[in-house]
Structures are given as structure tokens and as C-alpha cells.
Design an enzyme around this catalytic site. Structure first.
Site, PDB file in Angstrom:
ATOM      1  N   LYS A 174     -24.242  30.055  11.609  1.00 38.97           N
ATOM      2  CA  LYS A 174     -24.446  31.501  11.545  1.00 38.97           C
ATOM      3  C   LYS A 174     -25.910  31.861  11.760  1.00 38.97           C
ATOM      4  CE  LYS A 174     -21.071  31.552   7.781  1.00 38.97           C
ATOM      5  NZ  LYS A 174     -21.442  30.231   7.243  1.00 38.97           N
TER       6      LYS A 174
ATOM      7  N   THR B  14     -29.364  29.494   7.213  1.00 34.38           N
ATOM      8  CA  THR B  14     -30.052  29.851   5.975  1.00 34.38           C
ATOM      9  C   THR B  14     -29.719  28.945   4.798  1.00 34.38           C
ATOM     10  OG1 THR B  14     -30.597  31.744   4.550  1.00 34.38           O
ATOM     11  CG2 THR B  14     -28.289  31.469   5.146  1.00 34.38           C
ATOM     12  N   TYR B  15     -28.630  28.188   4.864  1.00 35.08           N
ATOM     13  CA  TYR B  15     -28.237  27.351   3.737  1.00 35.08           C
ATOM     14  C   TYR B  15     -29.286  26.262   3.498  1.00 35.08           C
ATOM     15  CZ  TYR B  15     -23.535  29.402   4.271  1.00 35.08           C
ATOM     16  OH  TYR B  15     -22.471  30.266   4.387  1.00 35.08           O
ATOM     17  N   SER B  16     -29.898  26.316   2.315  1.00 30.27           N
ATOM     18  CA  SER B  16     -30.949  25.373   1.939  1.00 30.27           C
ATOM     19  C   SER B  16     -32.050  25.317   2.989  1.00 30.27           C
ATOM     20  CB  SER B  16     -30.366  23.972   1.680  1.00 30.27           C
ATOM     21  OG  SER B  16     -29.449  24.014   0.607  1.00 30.27           O
ATOM     22  N   LYS B  17     -32.326  26.485   3.580  1.00 28.96           N
ATOM     23  CA  LYS B  17     -33.425  26.636   4.557  1.00 28.96           C
ATOM     24  C   LYS B  17     -33.293  25.660   5.735  1.00 28.96           C
ATOM     25  CE  LYS B  17     -36.510  28.165   0.859  1.00 28.96           C
ATOM     26  NZ  LYS B  17     -37.743  27.898   0.077  1.00 28.96           N
TER      27      LYS B  17
END
Length: 326
Positions: free
Chosen positions: A86, A58-61
Site C-alpha cells: 500500500k 508504512t508497517y514498521s517503517k
């Protein structure tokens, strides 16, 4: 740099883990660095002996995973590096675009590996607890990811101790892969994990790899009691507003600064060293947007605090509501 086993596994990790959330091209977060700006920071970490790197889909898509794979691929061989990512947060539209269903886990691991440019991750973690999916389904799917060779180990992140215990019991009962690590919210400002989760992890032989060890920069002075915001992240990271908004939080910040000043050290070094002294903690996950942040972390790993200093650091703490599970 010291190296230790992650929990009861044979996996050797540095006592500091570099969080990769701050890196990725074209992020919508103004404090995130692109790959070119991130490279000297990651290089400094590698040269300092860090072999453990944590990211998430999910970090920066997804851009953080892309940056992680590219940057580490230029600096280390795959066998030298320990990569964690994750699953849970929504990564696609629709009802099945997130969560911990079998459908999402099996598609998410393939997408993460593609972005990372890797055949496997060393540690595959559930980012949060999924109240809508039976734990049996989640644990079996994670076991299948391990059996398929796409992850070497599995870990969990912020949840209640009873939830973690239930997941471990399900895995044990079925002969499935169990969690070897817990990535939880733990720092001098937020110590509620000392009540149940950390003692449980010590009892189970689970490695503790805390997130936000410097309280998203608050412990380093990026925010003040009067409301001043001293960095771009402090000005724009709304999650920090949710986590650290009690007036007494700044009593801890000020005490950390006092203890650090008495030793002629940066507050970041003292706050991180405190965490490295705590029972059960394997490797705090540090964020860095400057090479100096890595330097502080490396110095903290070598820093010894006295019992008196630890007591002074802990004295201003007051209980908090549970923060960071959502």
C-alpha cells in the site's frame, strides 16, 4: 484451501490472506515479531495453502515489506505468490513524503519494490483517501505504475462509497486502470460497510478483502468488558481503543464466544467463518503472531455456519459511527 478470483480479474487468491503487519525487524511496536520468529508462522500459512499476503510501506517503517520479501522468497517462487502492498502514509519528511500525489506514488512504488526485493507487486493499494490531491492525478499515476509493469492490479482501502465510485468513474472515463479490490474495515463488531460499500463492490465486481476481521483480537477475547488486557497488543495498540470502545461491542464478543462454545470451537474460527459467509467477501486479511492463529484461520475457511448461528451472531449488533477511514 479454496481459491477464488479477485473480483472480476483472473487473479486467483486463497480465501484467507495473511497480513504481514505483525512482522519486521526492529519495530517500535512491541507486539511485532522479527523475521526469525515470523518464519514458522508464514511457513504454516504457505503449507496450509495461503498464497495471498498483504503488507504496506508504512508497517514498521518499511521493515514489514523487507520481511515479506525475504520470508516469501524462501518459501515460494514469485509466480506462486500474490503480494499486495500500500501507499499513502508518510514515509519521508516534508510536504511530499506521503499522500497520493504523482510525485509520492511514483517514488513510493520504487521504494516498496526495493524493500520487497521484487520487480513488481500483484496488488498496489491506496491506503487511505487523499483529500489534498485531485483524484485524476492519483488514478493516472496508479495507471502509469501498472503500465510500467510495477504492479499487476490496483486496489483501494477504507473510504466512503461515493469516493470509491468517483475514482472508478474517472478511471473508466479515461481508459485507465480501475480498482479491482476494496480493503475495508469489516467484522462482527463493525458492520457499517454493509450499508453502501459492500453492495457497491458486489455491483462493480470488486473483490472485498476486509482488514481487522477479528477486530484486532477483541473478538477472540484479548480484551474484556471489565477492562482487562490479555495480550501485549491489547495493552499497547492504541488504534484498537479508538475502534472498539462501545459497551455493546462486548455483547457481540460474548455472543461469539457462546456460539463457538456450543460447537466446541475457538471464537476466532467462528468470527472468521462468519465473515467468509458474507456476500462479496473474497479473502479476509488475518493477523498472526502465533502458529495457532494460522491454524484457526485455516479451520475457519473450512467451517460451515448454519443460518441460525449466523442470526445469533448478528443479533446483538448496534450501529456505529464510521470508524477506520482516517
Amino acid at each position: 484451501m479454496q481459491y477464488v478470483n479477485l473480483g472480476r480479474t483472473g487473479l486467483r487468491v486463497s480465501r484467507v490472506c495473511l497480513g504481514m503487519m505483525s512482522f519486521g525487524d526492529d519495530s517500535d511496536r512491541p507486539w511485532v515479531l522479527d523475521e526469525r520468529a515470523a518464519e514458522p508462522i508464514v511457513k504454516a500459512a504457505v503449507e496450509g495453502g495461503i498464497n495471498f499476503f498483504d503488507t504496506a510501506d508504512t508497517y514498521s517503517k518499511g521493515a514489514s515489506e523487507v520481511a515479506t520479501g525475504r520470508l516469501l522468497g524462501r518459501l515460494l517462487s514469485r509466480d506462486e505468490v500474490v503480494v499486495a502492498t500500500k501507499v499513502f502514509m508518510p514515509m519521508a519528511p516534508g510536504e511530499n513524503g506521503g499522500g497520493l500525489s504523482r510525485k509520492h506514488i511514483l517514488s513510493a512504488i520504487d521504494a516498496s519494490l526495493q524493500r520487497l526485493g521484487m520487480d513488481y507487486v500483484d496488488l498496489y493499494q491506496i491506503h487511505r483517501f487523499d483529500y489534498r490531491t485531485p483524484l485524476e492525478e492519483t488514478m493516472e499515476a496508479l495507471h502509469d505504475v501498472v503500465r510500467a509493469g510495477k504492479a499487476r492490479y490496483i486496489g483501494a482501502s477504507s473510504m466512503f462509497a461515493w469516493q470509491f465510485a468517483k475514482a472508478q468513474r474517472i478511471a473508466e472515463r479515461h481508459g485507465w486502470s480501475a480498482f479491482v479490490s476494496m480493503q475495508n474495515h469489516y467484522n462482527l463488531i463493525y458492520r457499517e460497510e454493509e450499508r453502501e460499500m459492500i453492495p457497491q463492490c458486489i455491483d462493480m465486481g470488486v473483490g472485498v478483502i476486509p482488514w481487522s476481521p477479528l477486530a484486532r483480537g477483541v473478538l477472540t477475547g484479548t480484551r474484556t468488558r471489565s477492562g482487562e488486557r490479555r495480550t501485549t497488543r491489547a495493552e499497547t495498540d492504541q488504534f484498537t481503543d479508538l475502534l472498539y470502545n462501545q459497551p455493546t461491542d462486548f455483547d457481540v464478543v460474548e455472543r461469539t464466544a457462546e456460539v463457538a462454545a456450543a460447537r466446541g470451537l475457538a471464537p476466532a474460527q467462528v468470527a472468521l467463518a462468519w465473515l467468509l459467509h458474507k456476500p462479496g467477501v473474497t479473502a479476509p486479511i488475518i493477523g498472526a503472531t502465533k502458529v495457532e492463529h494460522v491454524s484457526d484461520a485455516l479451520a475457519a475457511e473450512q467451517l460451515s455456519l448454519s443460518a441460525e448461528e449466523i442470526a445469533r451472531l448478528e443479533e446483538p449488533y448496534v450501529p456505529h459511527p464510521v470508524l477506520g477511514h482516517g
